[in-house]
Design a protein around this motif. Structure first.
Motif, mmCIF file in Angstrom:
data_model
loop_
_atom_site.group_PDB
_atom_site.id
_atom_site.type_symbol
_atom_site.label_atom_id
_atom_site.label_comp_id
_atom_site.label_asym_id
_atom_site.label_seq_id
_atom_site.Cartn_x
_atom_site.Cartn_y
_atom_site.Cartn_z
ATOM 1 N N SER A 187 9.335 56.201 77.273
ATOM 2 C CA SER A 187 8.736 56.041 78.603
ATOM 3 C C SER A 187 9.398 57.006 79.584
ATOM 4 O O SER A 187 10.608 57.231 79.542
ATOM 5 N N ARG A 188 8.584 57.561 80.470
ATOM 6 C CA ARG A 188 9.082 58.526 81.447
ATOM 7 C C ARG A 188 9.137 57.878 82.828
ATOM 8 O O ARG A 188 8.106 57.467 83.371
ATOM 9 N N ILE A 189 10.345 57.813 83.386
ATOM 10 C CA ILE A 189 10.578 57.178 84.688
ATOM 11 C C ILE A 189 10.958 58.253 85.693
ATOM 12 O O ILE A 189 11.872 59.044 85.434
ATOM 13 N N LEU A 190 10.275 58.294 86.821
ATOM 14 C CA LEU A 190 10.595 59.245 87.881
ATOM 15 C C LEU A 190 11.042 58.477 89.121
ATOM 16 O O LEU A 190 10.290 57.636 89.639
ATOM 17 N N VAL A 191 12.258 58.740 89.587
ATOM 18 C CA VAL A 191 12.806 58.089 90.775
ATOM 19 C C VAL A 191 12.896 59.122 91.890
ATOM 20 O O VAL A 191 13.567 60.155 91.731
ATOM 21 N N VAL A 263 6.158 55.791 84.986
ATOM 22 C CA VAL A 263 6.574 54.897 86.069
ATOM 23 C C VAL A 263 7.151 55.754 87.190
ATOM 24 O O VAL A 263 7.986 56.625 86.940
ATOM 25 N N ILE A 264 6.691 55.509 88.423
ATOM 26 C CA ILE A 264 7.212 56.213 89.600
ATOM 27 C C ILE A 264 7.861 55.190 90.506
ATOM 28 O O ILE A 264 7.253 54.160 90.838
ATOM 29 N N VAL A 265 9.103 55.473 90.913
ATOM 30 C CA VAL A 265 9.845 54.600 91.823
ATOM 31 C C VAL A 265 10.149 55.376 93.094
ATOM 32 O O VAL A 265 10.768 56.443 93.044
#
Length: 397
Positions: A187-191, A263-265
Motif C-alpha cells: 500500500s502506498r501512503i502519502l503524508v 491513501v492520502i493524509v
C-alpha cells in the motif's frame, strides 16, 4: 539633509514590522538615513548637540557590552521558568546596562590601556583562558554535562528540555521518507503537511501502524498552508513569507504523487482560512473512488517547565491537564463540520475528550509534547495508538 536622515531612521523604527521584507531595498531607508546624519550633522546643529549629549554618548560607549550581556541575562531568566512582563523586562534592561558599564569600565578600558596590560600579557592570558575553556568544554562533553549528578528519571526529563534533540526526532523520519513511490504491491501512503504531518509520521511508526505500507512525505511549511483553490490566497500569507511559499511544494505540485497514492493524509497546524477552503481543495485534488483520504486536525498542549515538572513527582504530573486553545478548537470545529466523519481525524477529541482537557503526560509518566505543539517519542506512541484504534484510521490498517 540631517533632518531627512533622522526622519528616515524614525520611519523605519516605527513602521517596519515582521511582515516587512527585510533586507532588500527597504534596508536602504535606515542605512542611508544614518549616512545622512553622520555626513551632514553640523557642529552647532541641534541634532549634533543631541547626539553628543553625555547620556547618549555613554549608552553608545557601553552599547556593545549591553548587546553581549542581554543574551545570558534574558536566557537564564527564561531557563529558570520565568516569563517576565513589561515592567520586569525593563528592570532586566537596566540590569544589562549596569553590567555593560561595569564590563566596559573594568574589562574593555584596561584591555585598551597598553601601559596597564601590554600586548604580551593580553595574548598570554587569552591563551590561558582559551586552554581552560577548551578543557572545561571537553570535560563537559565527555561527561555529558556531568550527567552522573542526575537520576535516571531526571535524565529522561532533562532530555525533554533539549530542544535540538526533540526537534531532530520530529523531523528526521519524515525527511527520510521524502521522494517518489517505488514499484511494489504494498500500500502506498502519502503524508502531506507541516510539522504536524511530521508528528503524524512518527505516530505511525511508534504505534506500529501500516507496517507493510510504503510511506512518502511532502513538506508544506505552516506559514504557507495547504490549498488548491481558484482564488488568490496570497492575501492570507505575510508578504515577507510569500517568496518562500512560492518556492515551496504545494498541493498542485504534489499531484503526481497524489495520483499514485492509495491513501492520502493531510495533517497540519491548520489556519482558519485554509480550513474553510479545504473542501474546495479536496475537490480540486480529484481523488479516485479507490483512494482514501484522511484529514488530521490540529492539536494543542501546554509547554512545560521541566524543572517545575520534575518537582511534582509522577503522581503530581499525572493530574496536570491543559485546556485546548480557543483558536485550535475553532479550526477543528470547522473541519469537523465541513468534512465527512470517515475523513476527519479529530485527535483532540480522541485524546482529550469532549471537554478538550488534554493530559500532559502518558500513563507511563512520559511527556507528550515538549513545546506545546510537537510530540516526544512517548507522545507519538501514546497518541498514535489512540487515533489508530479510535478513529476512521482503524479502517485503513
Amino acid at each position: 539633509m540631517t533632518l531627512i536622515g533622522l526622519a528616515a531612521i524614525l520611519w523605519a523604527i516605527l513602521t517596519f514590522d515582521r511582515n516587512t521584507p527585510f533586507p532588500r531595498v527597504r534596508a536602504l531607508v535606515p542605512s542611508v538615513g544614518t549616512a545622512f546624519v553622520l555626513a551632514f550633522a553640523q557642529v552647532d546643529g541641534l541634532l549634533r548637540r543631541l547626539l553628543t549629549w553625555r547620556v547618549l554618548v555613554t549608552i553608545g560607549l557601553i552599547s556593545y557590552s549591553a548587546y553581549l550581556w542581554h543574551q545570558p541575562v534574558f536566557a537564564f531568566v527564561h531557563i529558570a521558568g520565568y516569563h517576565p512582563d513589561l515592567s520586569v523586562n525593563l528592570i532586566l534592561v537596566l540590569l544589562c546596562l549596569v553590567l555593560a558599564w561595569l564590563s566596559w569600565r573594568y574589562v574593555e578600558l584596561p584591555f585598551r590601556n597598553r601601559a596597564y596590560l601590554p600586548r604580551r600579557a593580553v595574548f598570554g592570558w587569552a591563551a590561558v583562558a582559551s586552554i581552560v575553556t577548551l578543557a572545561g568544554g571537553a570535560w563537559l562533553t565527555v561527561t555529558h554535562g556531568v550527567s552522573s549528578r542526575f537520576t535516571a528519571q531526571e535524565m529522561k526529563w532533562w532530555r525533554y528540555a533539549d530542544i535540538g534533540l526533540m526537534s531532530r526526532y520530529v523531523t528526521d523520519r519524515f525527511n527520510n521518507d521524502q521522494g517518489v513511490f517505488s514499484n511494489g504491491t504494498y500500500s502506498r501512503i502519502l503524508v502531506i503537511g507541516d510539522s504536524f504531518a511530521q508528528d503524524f509520521v512518527n505516530m505511525v511508526a511508534e504505534s506500529g501502524s501500516w507496517p507493510a505500507a510504503q510511506i512518502r512525505t511532502v513538506y508544506i511549511p505552516v506559514i504557507c498552508q495547504m490549498s488548491a483553490v481558484k482564488q488568490d490566497v496570497s492575501k492570507f500569507i505575510a508578504q515577507s513569507d510569500q517568496p518562500g511559499c512560492a518556492r515551496s511544494p504545494n498541493i498542485v505540485s504534489s499531484m503526481p504523487l497524489i495520483q499514485k497514492a492509495d491513501v492520502i493524509v493531510l495533517a497540519a497546524h491548520w489556519a482558519k482560512w485554509s480550513a474553510e477552503l479545504l473542501p474546495e481543495t479536496i475537490r480540486n485534488m480529484r481523488l479516485r473512488s479507490d483512494q482514501r483520504l484522511f484529514v488530521v486536525g490540529s492539536k494543542n498542549f501546554s509547554p512545560v517547565n521541566v524543572r517545575q515538572f520534575l518537582s511534582l513527582g509522577p503522581s503530581g504530573r499525572e493530574g496536570v491537564s491543559h485546556r485546548v486553545a480557543p483558536s485550535v478548537s475553532e479550526v477543528n470545529s470547522i473541519l469537523r463540520n465541513e468534512l465527512p466523519a470517515n475523513v476527519f481525524v479529530d485527535q483532540v477529541r480522541i485524546v482529550c475528550g469532549l471537554n478538550e482537557e488534554c493530559p500532559l503526560v502518558t500513563g507511563q509518566d512520559g511527556l507528550i509534547s515538549y513545546d506545546g505543539d510537537h510530540l516526544t517519542q512517548e507522545g507519538a506512541a501514546y497518541i498514535g495508538k489512540k487515533i489508530f484504534s479510535e478513529s476512521s484510521l482503524a479502517q485503513a490498517q
